[in-house]
Scaffold this motif. Structure first.
Motif, PDB file in Angstrom:
ATOM      1  N   SER A  93       0.825  -1.209   0.000  1.00 46.70           N
ATOM      2  CA  SER A  93       0.000   0.000   0.000  1.00 46.70           C
ATOM      3  C   SER A  93       0.861   1.261   0.000  1.00 46.70           C
ATOM      4  N   LEU A  94       1.910   1.257   0.819  1.00 45.67           N
ATOM      5  CA  LEU A  94       2.800   2.417   0.886  1.00 45.67           C
ATOM      6  C   LEU A  94       3.554   2.606  -0.432  1.00 45.67           C
ATOM      7  N   LEU A 140      -6.204   3.107   4.660  1.00 44.36           N
ATOM      8  CA  LEU A 140      -6.293   4.089   3.575  1.00 44.36           C
ATOM      9  C   LEU A 140      -7.655   4.778   3.576  1.00 44.36           C
ATOM     10  N   ARG A 141      -8.714   4.034   3.866  1.00 43.70           N
ATOM     11  CA  ARG A 141     -10.045   4.626   3.896  1.00 43.70           C
ATOM     12  C   ARG A 141     -10.182   5.652   5.018  1.00 43.70           C
ATOM     13  N   THR A 142      -9.542   5.356   6.147  1.00 39.64           N
ATOM     14  CA  THR A 142      -9.562   6.314   7.256  1.00 39.64           C
ATOM     15  C   THR A 142      -8.875   7.616   6.854  1.00 39.64           C
ATOM     16  N   LYS A 143      -7.717   7.483   6.199  1.00 37.16           N
ATOM     17  CA  LYS A 143      -7.015   8.679   5.719  1.00 37.16           C
ATOM     18  C   LYS A 143      -7.849   9.428   4.689  1.00 37.16           C
ATOM     19  N   GLU A 200      -3.981  -7.301   4.312  1.00 32.27           N
ATOM     20  CA  GLU A 200      -4.275  -6.462   3.154  1.00 32.27           C
ATOM     21  C   GLU A 200      -5.581  -5.682   3.375  1.00 32.27           C
ATOM     22  N   LYS A 201      -6.570  -6.345   3.965  1.00 29.12           N
ATOM     23  CA  LYS A 201      -7.839  -5.667   4.228  1.00 29.12           C
ATOM     24  C   LYS A 201      -7.674  -4.561   5.269  1.00 29.12           C
ATOM     25  N   LEU A 202      -6.814  -4.828   6.282  1.00 33.71           N
ATOM     26  CA  LEU A 202      -6.540  -3.787   7.276  1.00 33.71           C
ATOM     27  C   LEU A 202      -5.847  -2.584   6.633  1.00 33.71           C
ATOM     28  N   ALA A 203      -4.948  -2.866   5.689  1.00 29.21           N
ATOM     29  CA  ALA A 203      -4.258  -1.775   4.984  1.00 29.21           C
ATOM     30  C   ALA A 203      -5.254  -0.927   4.197  1.00 29.21           C
ATOM     31  N   VAL A 204      -6.242  -1.586   3.592  1.00 28.96           N
ATOM     32  CA  VAL A 204      -7.274  -0.852   2.849  1.00 28.96           C
ATOM     33  C   VAL A 204      -8.079   0.035   3.792  1.00 28.96           C
ATOM     34  N   GLU A 205      -8.437  -0.523   4.983  1.00 31.48           N
ATOM     35  CA  GLU A 205      -9.202   0.255   5.953  1.00 31.48           C
ATOM     36  C   GLU A 205      -8.404   1.459   6.436  1.00 31.48           C
ATOM     37  N   TYR A 216      -8.285  23.874  -3.360  1.00 31.80           N
ATOM     38  CA  TYR A 216      -9.449  22.980  -3.349  1.00 31.80           C
ATOM     39  C   TYR A 216      -9.415  22.038  -4.557  1.00 31.80           C
ATOM     40  N   GLN A 217      -9.118  22.599  -5.728  1.00 29.22           N
ATOM     41  CA  GLN A 217      -9.053  21.764  -6.930  1.00 29.22           C
ATOM     42  C   GLN A 217      -7.952  20.726  -6.825  1.00 29.22           C
ATOM     43  N   ALA A 218      -6.793  21.125  -6.277  1.00 26.18           N
ATOM     44  CA  ALA A 218      -5.688  20.177  -6.126  1.00 26.18           C
ATOM     45  C   ALA A 218      -6.061  19.062  -5.141  1.00 26.18           C
ATOM     46  N   SER A 219      -6.696  19.446  -4.016  1.00 20.88           N
ATOM     47  CA  SER A 219      -7.113  18.449  -3.022  1.00 20.88           C
ATOM     48  C   SER A 219      -8.150  17.506  -3.604  1.00 20.88           C
ATOM     49  N   SER A 220      -9.082  18.058  -4.386  1.00 26.32           N
ATOM     50  CA  SER A 220     -10.120  17.234  -5.008  1.00 26.32           C
ATOM     51  C   SER A 220      -9.503  16.218  -5.964  1.00 26.32           C
ATOM     52  N   ALA A 221      -8.528  16.672  -6.750  1.00 26.87           N
ATOM     53  CA  ALA A 221      -7.861  15.765  -7.686  1.00 26.87           C
ATOM     54  C   ALA A 221      -7.119  14.662  -6.932  1.00 26.87           C
ATOM     55  N   GLN A 222      -6.476  15.034  -5.825  1.00 23.83           N
ATOM     56  CA  GLN A 222      -5.751  14.044  -5.026  1.00 23.83           C
ATOM     57  C   GLN A 222      -6.700  13.007  -4.440  1.00 23.83           C
ATOM     58  N   ILE A 223      -7.862  13.459  -3.959  1.00 21.17           N
ATOM     59  CA  ILE A 223      -8.851  12.539  -3.378  1.00 21.17           C
ATOM     60  C   ILE A 223      -9.363  11.571  -4.445  1.00 21.17           C
ATOM     61  N   ASN A 224      -9.613  12.087  -5.650  1.00 23.82           N
ATOM     62  CA  ASN A 224     -10.062  11.209  -6.741  1.00 23.82           C
ATOM     63  C   ASN A 224      -9.041  10.111  -7.027  1.00 23.82           C
ATOM     64  N   MET A 225      -7.774  10.494  -7.004  1.00 19.18           N
ATOM     65  CA  MET A 225      -6.717   9.506  -7.222  1.00 19.18           C
ATOM     66  C   MET A 225      -6.700   8.465  -6.095  1.00 19.18           C
ATOM     67  N   GLU A 226      -6.873   8.928  -4.851  1.00 18.99           N
ATOM     68  CA  GLU A 226      -6.855   8.013  -3.712  1.00 18.99           C
ATOM     69  C   GLU A 226      -8.053   7.069  -3.755  1.00 18.99           C
ATOM     70  N   VAL A 227      -9.217   7.583  -4.183  1.00 18.15           N
ATOM     71  CA  VAL A 227     -10.413   6.739  -4.289  1.00 18.15           C
ATOM     72  C   VAL A 227     -10.164   5.599  -5.268  1.00 18.15           C
ATOM     73  N   ASN A 228      -9.575   5.932  -6.421  1.00 14.82           N
ATOM     74  CA  ASN A 228      -9.277   4.892  -7.416  1.00 14.82           C
ATOM     75  C   ASN A 228      -8.300   3.860  -6.866  1.00 14.82           C
TER      76      ASN A 228
END
Length: 801
Positions: free
Chosen positions: A278-279, A396-399, A389-394, A363-375
């Protein structure tokens, strides 16, 4: 002839003598059964219309609505619930049907995708078009035309004509795909329905390509001339560069922190392989983001150096520094406190606008970063199999949740700052409303013309770096000070003053402020517009002399019109000709072309939106609709959105403005077959987009009739505007604007069936000629409306037989 709206749309009314406004409205609505127009004349009625109070006007706007599933019976005993269904409808209609929606003024890409994406992923072509439009428009975030093209292609390959039009537009403009006009025309041809027929396809774009090429070259030359004075632009570029560098440093710091965490995890005796993976993915994502950010910084640095070189190369006479006002003579009183307060307010406003720009960029930069993280999270969630692996995903979801909270906080700051800016602008304008109480100011040269925008304008006849203005001032109590664009000016003994204004851009604002010895102030402001040499679209063919009786087998359908003319505004300059224009257009459409019309004079936001809602409920897919608007228009400089201004609109406050985006959304849900918008308003040209199929002049008679039948099965959503994104004249045609006069003459002199682009050709030439005679340059525009459901057809004018 049936009434404008179906029975029951307006409900039942009882007329009371004391309610004279309601009586006028009812009479106007019922008179359509005959040959007169429906008219809301000089109304200021606060009563509800169409079932909604004025305070509920927002419920008349179009939203993305997710309807609940339906309970259906299967056989004698089994029952099941169908899937939820997405539609576009008004907020009020969505509520009544138990649907879910986000308010139209708070909707964004995420809320819209929630409605349409599931259906699109299941292969529904209409939903795929909606998803493509969401990505193309951005809707509060960053637009992604490449992704839009992918969704359009899915629907276009299934034969969806709107997707084919939208995809053709992206190829025509080179948005998200490589620019290819041949491919664009091919998609336009498929959308028209002519691709698999024996009929010739001809596009307005093909007929006008050389004129557009010439126009682009001339506009390019004009931009070079405007770029000679770059002080303001240079400051903006420096600020943007500073912001981007700061953002790059932030990303670098985050990247280093992630690398350190990765190295620490790798050095542990018992390594968490899921977390390491994940890292590593996070490092790669941040490296990519940092690379893009560094490229932007590099481009800005090159742009800044180029602007600095260009500024240094200017003649010294053109670089005019702003000077401080001279000290008043000792015998005079000191400058009034009010002047200092105004200067302070202007400085505060400039600081807030600069901060707003910084916040929006972040705001636009943060939004773009969040979209990348969602993917990234979605991909990892699909691949995760072990507990680690599932804990690692969780994790990332918290972040991601924290990032979203931060983004919401940024959005709240932006909203608060916009409100503060609007309030500051309102406060700044307040002292300047004392114009009638202060000294009298008269402009002798240039002859400024009233335009349909917030300020009058004068178009310069030739390219010049300096324009001298001459005026006269009189102050019975004595003149304390006279300033033009914040520089002191001394009038002569007769009150005549002169000032040289540097022409540094396409529109140069001139503000004249005079203060008498009783501290009363007067203000006159107007714009000096640089000359343009735009090549308007032209067509060589003369209008065809045909009536509906020429082709009896062609069902042109019924014709309706909504006509709006606003003269009297509560908080803005009064116009002279809009109401006359609207009434004359109403008359010619009814008498010459058999339209059933609804006329709104001095209409507020609620009345206009109610009329749109009535059209949505009453028209069918066999009807034709023309919408005519004459009145003030404006551009919101924060996002370049075009607006029509109802009579209750306020300067610097978009609450009661009607955006072209909202107008277009309504055209998409009105079921009429062909819709034409004619806008005689400043800045309304910002709505123009797309391409329209053209009737070839040399087409044989039998095929011509077949061509018309094809167009009767294709939607038209076209627009004709009196100018581009600049002010347009409110006079010059006697009792009408120059545009309205040319439009009326063309409609009255027409002898047969005429398509809208032929009407445009006639009107455009006359408007340019008439405007130039009064020292003004005005070029009408015409095209298809984007994202309004256009399928290639033009709009038809068919005189009564």
């Amino acid at each position: 002839m049936k009434p404008f709206c179906k029975p029951g749309v307006f409900g039942s009314f009882s007329v009371k003598p004391a309610k004279i406004h309601n009586f006028c409205l009812i009479s106007a609505l019922t008179v359509l059964v005959g040959c007169a127009a429906t008219s809301v004349s000089e109304l200021n009625d606060s009563k509800a219309t169409a079932g909604y109070d004025p305070k509920d006007t927002d419920k008349l706007f179009v939203v993305d609505c997710l309807l609940p599933g339906q309970v259906r019976k299967l056989g004698a005993r089994a029952m099941y619930l169908t899937a939820r269904r997405p539609i576009q409808t008004t907020a009020g209609d969505c509520e009544m049907r138990g649907g879910e929606y986000v308010a139209y003024d708070r909707a964004n890409a995420a809320s819209s995708l929630k409605i349409w994406l599931p259906q699109a992923q299941q292969g529904d072509p209409e939903a795929q078009v909606k998803v493509g439009e969401i990505y193309e428009k951005g809707l509060g975030g960053m637009a992604d035309p490449k992704l839009a093209a992918e969704w359009y292609l899915k629907a276009a390959e299934k034969g969806n004509s709107q997707a084919q039009i939208n995809l053709g537009y992206l190829y025509e403009k080179g948005l998200g795909v490589k620019q290819d006009k041949a491919t664009a025309l091919n998609w336009y041809r498929k959308a028209s329905g002519l691709a698999n027929s024996d009929l010739q396809f001809s596009s307005v774009i093909e007929a006008n390509y050389q004129q557009q090429l010439t126009q682009l070259r001339e506009e390019s030359q004009g931009y070079k001339e405007e770029a000679e004075n770059l002080r303001t632009q240079l400051d903006a570029t420096r600020q943007q560069l500073t912001e981007q560098k700061q953002q790059s440093r932030t990303i670098e710091r985050q990247l280093d922190e992630t690398r350190n965490r990765l190295n620490q995890e790798k050095g542990k005796a018992s390594r968490n392989e899921g977390l390491i993976e994940s890292l590593q993915q996070e490092v790669e994502t941040k490296k990519s983001h940092l690379k893009n950010q560094q490229q932007q910084v590099s481009q800005l640095e090159k742009q800044l150096k180029a602007e600095e070189r260009q500024l240094k190369s200017q003649p010294k006479s053109q670089v005019i520094a702003r000077q401080e006002p001279k000290q008043a003579p000792a015998t005079e009183e000191s400058e009034p406190v009010e002047e200092s307060q105004v200067n302070t307010s202007e400085n505060n406003l400039a600081e807030m606008e600069a901060r707003l720009k910084t916040l929006e960029s972040q705001y636009q930069a943060s939004s773009a970063q969040i979209n990348m993280e969602v993917n990234t999270i979605e991909e990892k969630a699909k691949q995760a199999s072990s507990t680690q692996e599932k804990l690692a995903v969780e994790t990332l979801r918290t972040k991601l949740s924290d990032s979203k909270s931060h983004l919401l906080a940024q959005g709240g700051q932006i909203k608060e700052l916009k409100n503060a800016i609007a309030k500051e602008k309102s406060n700044l304008a307040q002292p300047l409303t004392l114009a009638k109480a202060g000294p009298s100011i008269e402009i002798l040269d240039p002859p400024v013309k009233l335009t349909r925008g917030t300020e009058p304008s004068f178009r310069l006849r030739s390219a010049t770096k300096i324009k001298e203005i001459i005026g006269k001032i009189s102050s019975p109590t004595g003149l304390r000070s006279l300033q033009i664009n914040e520089l002191p000016v001394q009038p002569d003994k007769d009150g005549v003053f002169k000032s040289e204004i540097p022409i540094a851009s396409a529109s140069t604002s001139v503000k004249i402020v005079a203060t008498d010895k009783q501290n009363r102030r007067s203000l006159i402001s107007f714009n000096l517009l640089a000359p343009t040499q735009s090549a308007a679209q032209t067509f060589d063919e003369a209008p065809e002399s045909m009536t509906s009786s020429t082709y009896p087998s062609v069902n042109f359908g019924k014709f309706y019109a909504l006509i709006i003319g606003n003269n009297n505004y509560a908080s803005m300059p009064t116009l002279n000709t809009s109401a006359n224009d609207a009434k004359a257009v109403d008359e010619v459409l009814r008498s010459r072309y058999g339209f059933q019309t609804k006329l709104l004079i001095n209409a507020n936001r609620h009345q206009i939106m109610t009329a749109f809602n009535d059209l949505r409920q009453s028209l069918t897919d066999q009807d034709n609709l023309l919408i005519y608007y004459a009145g003030h228009g404006e551009i919101d400089k924060s996002d370049e959105s075009a607006y029509w201004l109802p009579t209750d609109a306020e300067p610097n406050n978009t609450a009661n403005w009607l955006s072209s985006f909202n107008v277009t959304q309504y055209l998409n849900v009105i079921p009429a077959r062909h819709i034409l918008v004619i806008a005689d308003s400043c800045y309304s040209g910002a709505m123009t987009q797309g391409a329209i199929v053209r009737l070839p002049k040399d087409m044989p008679e039998d095929k011509r009739e077949k061509w018309l039948k094809f167009m009767m099965n294709r939607k038209a959503r076209t627009v004709m505007t009196s100018g581009g994104e600049e002010p347009v004249l409110d006079s010059g045609g006697g009792n009408h604007s120059v545009f309205a006069k040319a439009l009326l003459n063309a409609l009255k002199s027409n002898k047969g069936m005429m398509v809208d682009y032929e009407l445009f050709r006639i009107v455009s030439g006359q408007v340019k000629k008439s405007a130039s005679m009064v020292g003004f340059q005005q070029s009408p525009e015409y095209s298809a409306l984007q994202h309004a459901g256009h399928e290639g057809s033009p709009f038809f004018f068919v005189p009564k037989g």
